[in-house]
Design a protein around this motif. Structure first.
Motif, PDB file in Angstrom:
ATOM      1  N   LEU A 437      31.657  49.468  36.771  1.00  0.00           N
ATOM      2  CA  LEU A 437      32.323  48.607  37.759  1.00  0.00           C
ATOM      3  C   LEU A 437      33.773  49.066  37.896  1.00  0.00           C
ATOM      4  CD1 LEU A 437      31.042  45.144  36.462  1.00  0.00           C
ATOM      5  CD2 LEU A 437      30.120  46.455  38.378  1.00  0.00           C
ATOM      6  N   ASP A 438      34.303  49.071  39.118  1.00  0.00           N
ATOM      7  CA  ASP A 438      35.699  49.475  39.293  1.00  0.00           C
ATOM      8  C   ASP A 438      36.628  48.270  39.201  1.00  0.00           C
ATOM      9  OD1 ASP A 438      35.700  48.111  41.754  1.00  0.00           O
ATOM     10  OD2 ASP A 438      35.244  49.945  42.896  1.00  0.00           O
ATOM     11  N   GLY A 439      37.916  48.507  39.348  1.00  0.00           N
ATOM     12  CA  GLY A 439      38.904  47.444  39.168  1.00  0.00           C
ATOM     13  C   GLY A 439      38.739  46.304  40.149  1.00  0.00           C
ATOM     14  N   ASN A 440      38.441  46.608  41.405  1.00  0.00           N
ATOM     15  CA  ASN A 440      38.268  45.541  42.396  1.00  0.00           C
ATOM     16  C   ASN A 440      37.064  44.665  42.072  1.00  0.00           C
ATOM     17  OD1 ASN A 440      40.480  46.322  43.979  1.00  0.00           O
ATOM     18  ND2 ASN A 440      39.263  47.875  45.067  1.00  0.00           N
ATOM     19  N   GLN A 441      35.971  45.296  41.630  1.00  0.00           N
ATOM     20  CA  GLN A 441      34.785  44.512  41.269  1.00  0.00           C
ATOM     21  C   GLN A 441      35.073  43.635  40.056  1.00  0.00           C
ATOM     22  OE1 GLN A 441      32.350  48.077  40.945  1.00  0.00           O
ATOM     23  NE2 GLN A 441      31.002  47.355  42.597  1.00  0.00           N
ATOM     24  N   ILE A 442      35.814  44.177  39.089  1.00  0.00           N
ATOM     25  CA  ILE A 442      36.153  43.397  37.893  1.00  0.00           C
ATOM     26  C   ILE A 442      36.942  42.153  38.287  1.00  0.00           C
ATOM     27  CG2 ILE A 442      37.592  43.398  35.806  1.00  0.00           C
ATOM     28  CD1 ILE A 442      36.805  46.372  35.463  1.00  0.00           C
ATOM     29  N   MET A 443      37.949  42.306  39.160  1.00  0.00           N
ATOM     30  CA  MET A 443      38.764  41.158  39.575  1.00  0.00           C
ATOM     31  C   MET A 443      37.917  40.127  40.318  1.00  0.00           C
ATOM     32  SD  MET A 443      42.499  42.750  40.666  1.00  0.00           S
ATOM     33  CE  MET A 443      41.874  44.045  41.754  1.00  0.00           C
ATOM     34  N   GLU A 444      37.016  40.607  41.167  1.00  0.00           N
ATOM     35  CA  GLU A 444      36.171  39.686  41.941  1.00  0.00           C
ATOM     36  C   GLU A 444      35.219  38.913  41.030  1.00  0.00           C
ATOM     37  OE1 GLU A 444      32.769  39.860  45.473  1.00  0.00           O
ATOM     38  OE2 GLU A 444      34.062  41.596  45.113  1.00  0.00           O
ATOM     39  N   ILE A 445      34.580  39.609  40.084  1.00  0.00           N
ATOM     40  CA  ILE A 445      33.601  38.958  39.207  1.00  0.00           C
ATOM     41  C   ILE A 445      34.278  37.983  38.251  1.00  0.00           C
ATOM     42  CG2 ILE A 445      31.956  39.408  37.318  1.00  0.00           C
ATOM     43  CD1 ILE A 445      31.382  42.115  38.811  1.00  0.00           C
ATOM     44  N   LEU A 446      35.450  38.354  37.713  1.00  0.00           N
ATOM     45  CA  LEU A 446      36.149  37.483  36.761  1.00  0.00           C
ATOM     46  C   LEU A 446      37.043  36.454  37.450  1.00  0.00           C
ATOM     47  CD1 LEU A 446      37.218  39.993  33.941  1.00  0.00           C
ATOM     48  CD2 LEU A 446      35.245  38.454  33.977  1.00  0.00           C
ATOM     49  N   GLY A 447      37.274  36.660  38.744  1.00  0.00           N
ATOM     50  CA  GLY A 447      38.136  35.734  39.464  1.00  0.00           C
ATOM     51  C   GLY A 447      39.579  35.809  39.026  1.00  0.00           C
ATOM     52  N   VAL A 448      40.069  37.038  38.774  1.00  0.00           N
ATOM     53  CA  VAL A 448      41.449  37.226  38.337  1.00  0.00           C
ATOM     54  C   VAL A 448      42.141  38.210  39.274  1.00  0.00           C
ATOM     55  CG1 VAL A 448      40.890  36.756  35.915  1.00  0.00           C
ATOM     56  CG2 VAL A 448      40.843  39.125  36.764  1.00  0.00           C
ATOM     57  N   GLY A 449      43.458  38.182  39.228  1.00  0.00           N
ATOM     58  CA  GLY A 449      44.237  39.129  40.000  1.00  0.00           C
ATOM     59  C   GLY A 449      44.636  40.311  39.144  1.00  0.00           C
ATOM     60  N   PRO A 450      45.403  41.266  39.721  1.00  0.00           N
ATOM     61  CA  PRO A 450      45.856  42.426  38.959  1.00  0.00           C
ATOM     62  C   PRO A 450      46.637  42.003  37.728  1.00  0.00           C
ATOM     63  CG  PRO A 450      46.288  42.715  41.304  1.00  0.00           C
ATOM     64  CD  PRO A 450      45.872  41.285  41.127  1.00  0.00           C
ATOM     65  N   GLY A 451      46.427  42.718  36.622  1.00  0.00           N
ATOM     66  CA  GLY A 451      47.128  42.387  35.394  1.00  0.00           C
ATOM     67  C   GLY A 451      46.442  42.982  34.177  1.00  0.00           C
ATOM     68  N   PRO A 452      46.945  42.657  32.991  1.00  0.00           N
ATOM     69  CA  PRO A 452      46.418  43.255  31.757  1.00  0.00           C
ATOM     70  C   PRO A 452      44.954  42.919  31.488  1.00  0.00           C
ATOM     71  CG  PRO A 452      48.005  41.500  31.266  1.00  0.00           C
ATOM     72  CD  PRO A 452      48.108  41.769  32.717  1.00  0.00           C
ATOM     73  N   VAL A 453      44.474  41.775  31.973  1.00  0.00           N
ATOM     74  CA  VAL A 453      43.078  41.413  31.744  1.00  0.00           C
ATOM     75  C   VAL A 453      42.151  42.447  32.371  1.00  0.00           C
ATOM     76  CG1 VAL A 453      41.262  39.717  32.251  1.00  0.00           C
ATOM     77  CG2 VAL A 453      43.527  38.937  31.536  1.00  0.00           C
ATOM     78  N   VAL A 454      42.509  42.902  33.567  1.00  0.00           N
ATOM     79  CA  VAL A 454      41.688  43.902  34.259  1.00  0.00           C
ATOM     80  C   VAL A 454      41.643  45.199  33.448  1.00  0.00           C
ATOM     81  CG1 VAL A 454      41.396  45.230  36.376  1.00  0.00           C
ATOM     82  CG2 VAL A 454      42.272  42.886  36.486  1.00  0.00           C
ATOM     83  N   GLY A 455      42.776  45.597  32.897  1.00  0.00           N
ATOM     84  CA  GLY A 455      42.825  46.813  32.077  1.00  0.00           C
ATOM     85  C   GLY A 455      41.954  46.700  30.841  1.00  0.00           C
ATOM     86  N   ARG A 456      41.996  45.519  30.180  1.00  0.00           N
ATOM     87  CA  ARG A 456      41.174  45.338  28.983  1.00  0.00           C
ATOM     88  C   ARG A 456      39.695  45.320  29.338  1.00  0.00           C
ATOM     89  NH1 ARG A 456      45.193  41.477  27.693  1.00  0.00           N
ATOM     90  NH2 ARG A 456      43.756  39.738  28.136  1.00  0.00           N
ATOM     91  N   ALA A 457      39.363  44.704  30.456  1.00  0.00           N
ATOM     92  CA  ALA A 457      37.966  44.660  30.893  1.00  0.00           C
ATOM     93  C   ALA A 457      37.477  46.073  31.241  1.00  0.00           C
ATOM     94  CB  ALA A 457      37.823  43.740  32.101  1.00  0.00           C
ATOM     95  N   TYR A 458      38.319  46.831  31.904  1.00  0.00           N
ATOM     96  CA  TYR A 458      37.964  48.204  32.282  1.00  0.00           C
ATOM     97  C   TYR A 458      37.696  49.039  31.025  1.00  0.00           C
ATOM     98  CZ  TYR A 458      38.300  52.665  34.820  1.00  0.00           C
ATOM     99  OH  TYR A 458      38.027  53.892  35.371  1.00  0.00           O
ATOM    100  N   LYS A 459      38.556  48.893  30.023  1.00  0.00           N
ATOM    101  CA  LYS A 459      38.392  49.646  28.772  1.00  0.00           C
ATOM    102  C   LYS A 459      37.102  49.241  28.071  1.00  0.00           C
ATOM    103  CE  LYS A 459      40.815  50.818  24.489  1.00  0.00           C
ATOM    104  NZ  LYS A 459      42.053  50.608  23.687  1.00  0.00           N
TER     105      LYS A 459
END
Length: 488
Positions: A437-459
């Motif tokens: 999943l890419d960063g945009n999909q991660i934000m959409e699924i988790l319902g969050v905006g850009p930030g450290p949470v997205v980076g941790r999820a991506y990792k």
């Protein structure tokens, strides 16, 4: 030309024939330019490396000339004639030019440098040489580094000028200085490194008095800029016989000033006692890496081979069972590599690549006979990134055991690893491993905006991808939601 009566007539006749052939090839350019200088009241001669290479039958399209004309006069003559002119070296008396000329049936491009008769000398502590112009070619030639580079051909008459016996030294394949080596190296200490470089490039021997002067004056290299030292070192390492030049640097003490990590390896026996020391092992690895090059000399690979074990002196431990260990020498070596290359003013990208190869060069030895999981293979490829092909070559080169059975076993094991990498690359596009999943999909699924949470999820998703291979979209979404719930 040349016309000489030396002791080795057969060798000299060969170089003479080669020179005539080479000079005839470049005559359309060289003679045309020389006539323009003569019409302006000046002389012009092919000089230095160009004459040497013509005599060796290896003259390319880079031509070096010397003249009694001052740089401003050279510009007046060259500008109307050349296709392009540059003045980068004009402070040192050199004007550069480019000229396209028909040679036989083809048009060839020539890179030309015209330098006013000159001499260069360093002060006791200066890092930049002082340049003074001369009035005679003999004065210019006596200040050249070696006799084989102190020959000239006056144009357009083709008069051979060799006041220091360079032709004989060329036939005997020996490097001597026109004057005393002490005077030569005092004028320009970098010539000591050039002696090692030419020995490596040409496979020439260095005269004993020159070696003695290099040994006595090695410390004087300290006043030369890191950039000039680096450039000579690169030419040496990229040569056909780098062992020859590196050995000369180490034996004379020059390496202790420009690359001290190399002579330090002489003190360290390798843990399996396969070689007299790690230094000798290192030179073998360098030569074996050269044999694996496919598209010409590779500076990144050769530097990595040369530096791969420099962490061993700092990590040597004597174990209770009598063995010697070098635990984590690849990590220590990577840091030392970075520090040394930065000191020598290498580019950031080259520093990064070489130190990374040094850090990874032992990774394969955990592979055993194929025990790695697909996950471990993916991580090996991911960590190597675009350096994977060089890492293959470095790892194979690092096997220098004289035990043929062991060497064959290591080679077969690495063959197996490369086959597995190829299979996984075909299945999974390993070169471009990304989470499912890419960063945009991660934000959409988790319902969050850009930030450290997205980076941790991506990792987290990248680790899953490396561990398990590609995941279906629904499975990846489920895994991400589960991770998100655990994060609160």
């Amino acid at each position: 030309m040349p016309n000489a009566h030396e002791d080795n007539p057969s060798a000299l006749s060969q170089v003479q024939r080669r020179a005539v052939s080479e000079l005839l090839r470049v005559s359309p350019v060289a003679d045309d330019l020389a006539r323009r200088f003569r019409e302006a009241g000046f002389s012009l001669a092919l000089v230095g490396g160009s004459v040497r290479d013509a005599l060796l039958g290896r003259l390319g399209n880079d031509l070096d000339f010397t003249t009694d004309a001052r740089p401003e006069d050279v510009l007046k003559i060259v500008r109307p004639w050349a296709d392009a002119v540059w003045e980068v070296g004009i402070a040192f008396g050199t004007v550069g030019a480019q000229k396209d000329a028909r040679v036989g049936d083809a048009v060839q491009r020539f890179q030309i440098e015209v330098t006013t008769y000159r001499s260069e000398a360093y002060g006791r502590t200066s890092r930049k040489p002082e340049v003074s112009y001369g009035d005679s070619i003999e004065e210019d030639l006596v200040r050249r580094d070696f006799t084989v580079n102190a020959m000239a051909v006056a144009l357009p008459d083709k008069e051979f000028i060799d006041p220091h016996g360079g032709l004989q030294d060329l036939a005997e394949r020996v490097l001597r200085t026109p004057g005393t080596p002490e005077e030569s190296f005092s004028d320009d200490p970098l010539r000591m490194m050039r002696a090692a470089r030419f020995a490596a490039q040409l496979d020439f021997e260095v005269a004993p008095d020159v070696v003695s002067a290099m040994t006595e004056m090695a410390g004087r290299i300290e006043i030369v800029s890191a950039e000039r030292v680096r450039d000579e070192l690169n030419k040496l390492i990229l040569s056909a016989y780098p062992r020859k030049g590196l050995t000369l640097l180490v034996d004379t003490g020059l390496a202790a000033h420009v690359l001290p990590e190399l002579p330090a390896l002489r003190l360290e026996r390798d843990e399996h006692h396969r070689h007299k020391d790690v230094y000798d092992h290192t030179l073998i690895v360098l030569e074996q890496a050269m044999e694996l090059e496919e598209a010409g000399p590779d500076l990144t690979l050769r530097l990595a081979a040369l530096l791969h074990d420099i962490g061993k002196p700092k990590t040597r431990r004597f174990e209770k069972d009598g063995r010697v260990s070098f635990h984590h020498h690849e990590v220590v070596g990577a840091k030392m590599t970075k520090k040394r290359m930065i000191a020598l003013k290498y580019s950031n990208d080259l520093v990064k690549d070489v130190s990374r190869l040094v850090e990874l060069h032992l990774r394969f030895h955990g592979y055993g006979t194929g025990e790695w999981t697909d996950s471990a293979v993916r991580r090996y490829v991911r960590d190597a990134g675009p350096l994977l092909d060089r890492l293959h070559k470095l790892t194979r080169s690092d096997c220098t055991t004289r035990n043929k059975r062991k060497a064959n076993a290591l080679s077969r094991a690495y063959d197996g690893l490369e086959e597995r990498i190829a299979q996984l690359q075909e299945q999974e596009e390993l070169d471009a491993i990304r989470p499912d999943l890419d960063g945009n999909q991660i934000m959409e699924i988790l319902g969050v905006g850009p930030g450290p949470v997205v980076g941790r999820a991506y990792k987290y998703l990248l680790e899953l991808r490396l561990e398990n291979g590609p995941m279906e979209y629904d499975a990846a979404v489920a895994a991400l939601k589960e991770w998100g719930a655990e994060q609160g």
